[in-house]
Design a protein around this motif. Structure first.
Motif, PDB file in Angstrom:
ATOM      1  N   ALA A 137      -7.682  -5.197  -1.285  1.00 45.94           N
ATOM      2  CA  ALA A 137      -6.648  -5.334  -0.258  1.00 45.94           C
ATOM      3  C   ALA A 137      -6.322  -6.800  -0.007  1.00 45.94           C
ATOM      4  O   ALA A 137      -5.156  -7.173   0.156  1.00 45.94           O
ATOM      5  N   TYR A 138      -7.340  -7.643  -0.007  1.00 44.69           N
ATOM      6  CA  TYR A 138      -7.092  -9.074   0.158  1.00 44.69           C
ATOM      7  C   TYR A 138      -6.452  -9.665  -1.092  1.00 44.69           C
ATOM      8  O   TYR A 138      -5.557 -10.506  -1.013  1.00 44.69           O
ATOM      9  N   GLY A 139      -6.917  -9.211  -2.266  1.00 43.53           N
ATOM     10  CA  GLY A 139      -6.449  -9.792  -3.511  1.00 43.53           C
ATOM     11  C   GLY A 139      -5.031  -9.421  -3.860  1.00 43.53           C
ATOM     12  O   GLY A 139      -4.189 -10.280  -4.094  1.00 43.53           O
ATOM     13  N   HIS A 140      -4.715  -8.101  -3.901  1.00 45.35           N
ATOM     14  CA  HIS A 140      -3.367  -7.698  -4.321  1.00 45.35           C
ATOM     15  C   HIS A 140      -2.401  -7.669  -3.158  1.00 45.35           C
ATOM     16  O   HIS A 140      -1.202  -7.617  -3.353  1.00 45.35           O
ATOM     17  N   GLY A 141      -2.917  -7.712  -1.925  1.00 48.48           N
ATOM     18  CA  GLY A 141      -2.026  -7.548  -0.796  1.00 48.48           C
ATOM     19  C   GLY A 141      -1.812  -8.774   0.049  1.00 48.48           C
ATOM     20  O   GLY A 141      -0.683  -9.180   0.299  1.00 48.48           O
ATOM     21  N   LEU A 142      -2.908  -9.404   0.500  1.00 47.30           N
ATOM     22  CA  LEU A 142      -2.749 -10.347   1.598  1.00 47.30           C
ATOM     23  C   LEU A 142      -3.194 -11.774   1.302  1.00 47.30           C
ATOM     24  O   LEU A 142      -3.195 -12.611   2.194  1.00 47.30           O
ATOM     25  N   VAL A 176      -8.400   2.382   4.143  1.00 46.75           N
ATOM     26  CA  VAL A 176      -8.208   0.928   4.118  1.00 46.75           C
ATOM     27  C   VAL A 176      -6.742   0.684   3.787  1.00 46.75           C
ATOM     28  O   VAL A 176      -6.227   1.208   2.790  1.00 46.75           O
ATOM     29  N   PHE A 177      -6.086  -0.114   4.612  1.00 49.76           N
ATOM     30  CA  PHE A 177      -4.632  -0.279   4.511  1.00 49.76           C
ATOM     31  C   PHE A 177      -4.264  -1.749   4.588  1.00 49.76           C
ATOM     32  O   PHE A 177      -4.812  -2.505   5.390  1.00 49.76           O
ATOM     33  N   ASP A 178      -3.344  -2.167   3.723  1.00 46.47           N
ATOM     34  CA  ASP A 178      -2.777  -3.511   3.830  1.00 46.47           C
ATOM     35  C   ASP A 178      -1.274  -3.422   3.651  1.00 46.47           C
ATOM     36  O   ASP A 178      -0.760  -2.484   3.049  1.00 46.47           O
ATOM     37  N   LEU A 179      -0.578  -4.396   4.214  1.00 47.01           N
ATOM     38  CA  LEU A 179       0.878  -4.452   4.108  1.00 47.01           C
ATOM     39  C   LEU A 179       1.313  -5.663   3.297  1.00 47.01           C
ATOM     40  O   LEU A 179       2.283  -6.338   3.629  1.00 47.01           O
ATOM     41  N   GLY A 180       0.560  -5.938   2.236  1.00 53.62           N
ATOM     42  CA  GLY A 180       0.951  -7.005   1.326  1.00 53.62           C
ATOM     43  C   GLY A 180       1.983  -6.496   0.335  1.00 53.62           C
ATOM     44  O   GLY A 180       2.625  -5.473   0.539  1.00 53.62           O
ATOM     45  N   GLY A 181       2.100  -7.160  -0.782  1.00 53.76           N
ATOM     46  CA  GLY A 181       3.108  -6.785  -1.770  1.00 53.76           C
ATOM     47  C   GLY A 181       2.817  -5.474  -2.464  1.00 53.76           C
ATOM     48  O   GLY A 181       3.710  -4.851  -3.033  1.00 53.76           O
ATOM     49  N   GLY A 182       1.566  -5.025  -2.434  1.00 45.88           N
ATOM     50  CA  GLY A 182       1.227  -3.751  -3.038  1.00 45.88           C
ATOM     51  C   GLY A 182       0.671  -3.880  -4.438  1.00 45.88           C
ATOM     52  O   GLY A 182       0.910  -4.867  -5.143  1.00 45.88           O
ATOM     53  N   ILE A 183      -0.077  -2.893  -4.860  1.00 44.60           N
ATOM     54  CA  ILE A 183      -0.730  -2.922  -6.169  1.00 44.60           C
ATOM     55  C   ILE A 183       0.275  -2.850  -7.309  1.00 44.60           C
ATOM     56  O   ILE A 183       0.084  -3.437  -8.369  1.00 44.60           O
ATOM     57  N   GLY A 222     -15.440  15.753  -2.321  1.00 44.62           N
ATOM     58  CA  GLY A 222     -14.669  15.010  -1.330  1.00 44.62           C
ATOM     59  C   GLY A 222     -13.277  14.729  -1.862  1.00 44.62           C
ATOM     60  O   GLY A 222     -12.800  15.403  -2.797  1.00 44.62           O
ATOM     61  N   THR A 223     -12.616  13.742  -1.295  1.00 48.34           N
ATOM     62  CA  THR A 223     -11.273  13.371  -1.767  1.00 48.34           C
ATOM     63  C   THR A 223     -11.169  11.854  -1.876  1.00 48.34           C
ATOM     64  O   THR A 223     -11.844  11.106  -1.167  1.00 48.34           O
ATOM     65  N   LEU A 224     -10.312  11.422  -2.781  1.00 49.62           N
ATOM     66  CA  LEU A 224      -9.996  10.003  -2.941  1.00 49.62           C
ATOM     67  C   LEU A 224      -8.511   9.914  -3.251  1.00 49.62           C
ATOM     68  O   LEU A 224      -8.041  10.500  -4.225  1.00 49.62           O
ATOM     69  N   LYS A 225      -7.773   9.214  -2.392  1.00 45.15           N
ATOM     70  CA  LYS A 225      -6.331   9.070  -2.567  1.00 45.15           C
ATOM     71  C   LYS A 225      -5.965   7.595  -2.552  1.00 45.15           C
ATOM     72  O   LYS A 225      -6.550   6.803  -1.801  1.00 45.15           O
ATOM     73  N   VAL A 226      -4.990   7.232  -3.373  1.00 44.32           N
ATOM     74  CA  VAL A 226      -4.452   5.875  -3.404  1.00 44.32           C
ATOM     75  C   VAL A 226      -2.937   5.986  -3.329  1.00 44.32           C
ATOM     76  O   VAL A 226      -2.323   6.724  -4.106  1.00 44.32           O
ATOM     77  N   CYS A 227      -2.332   5.267  -2.388  1.00 44.52           N
ATOM     78  CA  CYS A 227      -0.874   5.295  -2.241  1.00 44.52           C
ATOM     79  C   CYS A 227      -0.340   3.875  -2.229  1.00 44.52           C
ATOM     80  O   CYS A 227      -0.873   3.004  -1.526  1.00 44.52           O
ATOM     81  N   SER A 228       0.688   3.621  -3.006  1.00 47.79           N
ATOM     82  CA  SER A 228       1.355   2.323  -3.023  1.00 47.79           C
ATOM     83  C   SER A 228       2.754   2.522  -3.570  1.00 47.79           C
ATOM     84  O   SER A 228       2.979   3.370  -4.441  1.00 47.79           O
ATOM     85  N   ASP A 229       3.715   1.740  -3.025  1.00 44.03           N
ATOM     86  CA  ASP A 229       5.106   1.888  -3.431  1.00 44.03           C
ATOM     87  C   ASP A 229       5.513   3.338  -3.155  1.00 44.03           C
ATOM     88  O   ASP A 229       5.295   3.827  -2.044  1.00 44.03           O
ATOM     89  N   SER A 254       8.702   4.664   0.616  1.00 48.30           N
ATOM     90  CA  SER A 254       8.002   3.669  -0.183  1.00 48.30           C
ATOM     91  C   SER A 254       7.035   2.918   0.717  1.00 48.30           C
ATOM     92  O   SER A 254       7.444   2.258   1.673  1.00 48.30           O
ATOM     93  N   LEU A 255       5.749   3.044   0.426  1.00 48.13           N
ATOM     94  CA  LEU A 255       4.748   2.392   1.250  1.00 48.13           C
ATOM     95  C   LEU A 255       4.695   0.917   0.907  1.00 48.13           C
ATOM     96  O   LEU A 255       4.418   0.541  -0.235  1.00 48.13           O
ATOM     97  N   ALA A 256       5.000   0.094   1.896  1.00 49.62           N
ATOM     98  CA  ALA A 256       4.953  -1.356   1.697  1.00 49.62           C
ATOM     99  C   ALA A 256       3.501  -1.792   1.791  1.00 49.62           C
ATOM    100  O   ALA A 256       2.977  -2.026   2.867  1.00 49.62           O
ATOM    101  N   GLY A 257       2.837  -1.890   0.665  1.00 50.64           N
ATOM    102  CA  GLY A 257       1.426  -2.215   0.664  1.00 50.64           C
ATOM    103  C   GLY A 257       0.644  -1.127  -0.037  1.00 50.64           C
ATOM    104  O   GLY A 257       1.177  -0.407  -0.887  1.00 50.64           O
ATOM    105  N   THR A 258      -0.622  -0.990   0.326  1.00 49.91           N
ATOM    106  CA  THR A 258      -1.493  -0.022  -0.330  1.00 49.91           C
ATOM    107  C   THR A 258      -2.392   0.654   0.696  1.00 49.91           C
ATOM    108  O   THR A 258      -2.928   0.000   1.594  1.00 49.91           O
TER     109      THR A 258
END
Length: 329
Positions: free
Chosen positions: A179-184, A210-217, A270-277, A297-301
């Protein structure tokens, strides 16, 4: 969705419906994220009067959007040279709790949401709570790992060998690093990385987002690899071993193929989800990501995990098995 409030040309009400931990809920969050991030000059009010349930993902995204708007306003004040907020800027982001169901208010209080967002609505006095957190712009390694070890993935909730627990926490910590690397990294607004953890006592489900509003993955991968197709870039990031290495040592992976965590979630059911763009990836029963498009479109990841604590197994690596003891990993 987002409706214009007739009393003001610049204040928009966001009517929150029931938001559950499912694809439709994430699509709704993506839509309001796209609307708000594309028009940060406006003011927004989150209205809870129609909201009967609120997932941990929703709490993370709503808090992240609030943080984004506040940081945007701070940036505008600094750039214009005015150190004090205008009177009308005080409503940049507000929370209408009139007619909010008491269950939602209690949940937000217990998860510590108001600690960061609106202290006058009630502060969680327990510093050990599992819940909502806004993490500083500089990653705090020990703080995050300690929280995961001491308060989230505890032995009271799930029986794990020490080695497996350490490996899972390491994988989850990598989500924060991503989140810090690709986002913020170096973001101009000094936005926070947002997390929200929850333990559902009734269902015996442990949750974390875990959520960030950076440029996204997606953008990060495209910039690094030159892949032009967005879905191909998104899928590249989900492959174990792929790395954009944006801010880490050379041997630090930067993708979202988490290896041990994926295998554990599959076995644990369990579950594992990843959302970006405008993409979402969900781990299937074979331990592979299934990618599909979503509305908005999710701004971030956003990365979300649920762990099943109902089955009282002891999880360990196969290499740790001794004698006739059962192993589930």
């Amino acid at each position: 969705m987002v409706r214009k409030w007739k009393m003001s040309k610049t204040l928009y009400k966001v009517f929150l419906p029931p938001i559950r931990d499912e694809k439709a809920g994430i699509e709704y969050l993506s839509k309001i994220s796209e609307a708000i991030v594309s028009s940060p000059e406006h003011d927004f009010m989150f209205d809870f009067s129609r909201c009967s349930t609120l997932s941990y993902n929703a709490i993370a995204v709503i808090g992240g959007l609030g943080d984004f708007l506040k940081k945007y306003e701070d940036s505008v004040r600094k750039s214009t040279g005015f150190g004090l907020p205008r009177f009308d800027s005080l409503r940049k982001v507000t929370f209408n709790i009139d007619k909010m169901p008491q269950s939602i208010m209690t949940k937000l209080q217990s998860l510590g949401f108001w600690n960061y967002v609106k202290p006058e609505h009630g502060i969680s006095v327990n510093n050990d709570y599992i819940g909502y957190r806004q993490h500083a712009v500089v990653i705090q390694d020990h703080e995050i790992v300690n929280h995961l070890e001491k308060h989230w993935l505890t032995s009271e909730k799930l029986s794990l060998s020490d080695a497996l627990r350490d490996a899972i926490i390491s994988s989850i910590y990598e989500i924060f690093v991503n989140a810090y690397g690709h986002g913020l990294k170096g973001n101009e607004l000094s936005q926070s990385v947002i997390s929200c953890g929850e333990f559902d006592q009734t269902k015996q489900i442990l949750c974390l987002s875990v959520f960030d509003l950076g440029g996204g993955i997606v953008k990060s991968v495209q910039d690094y690899t030159g892949i032009k197709d967005k879905q191909a870039a998104f899928e590249w990031a989900l492959t174990v071993g792929n790395s954009t290495r944006t801010d880490s040592e050379p041997d630090m992976p930067r993708g979202l193929g988490f290896g041990v965590l994926q295998d554990f979630v599959r076995i644990n059911e369990g579950t594992l989800k990843v959302c970006s763009d405008n993409f979402i990836a969900e781990l299937d029963t074979n331990g592979n990501y299934k990618v599909s498009k979503i509305q908005g479109s999710l701004a971030g990841t956003l990365v979300s995990i649920t762990i099943n604590c109902r089955k009282k197994y002891h999880y360990q690596f196969q290499s740790e098995q001794k004698g006739n003891s059962e192993t589930f990993f």
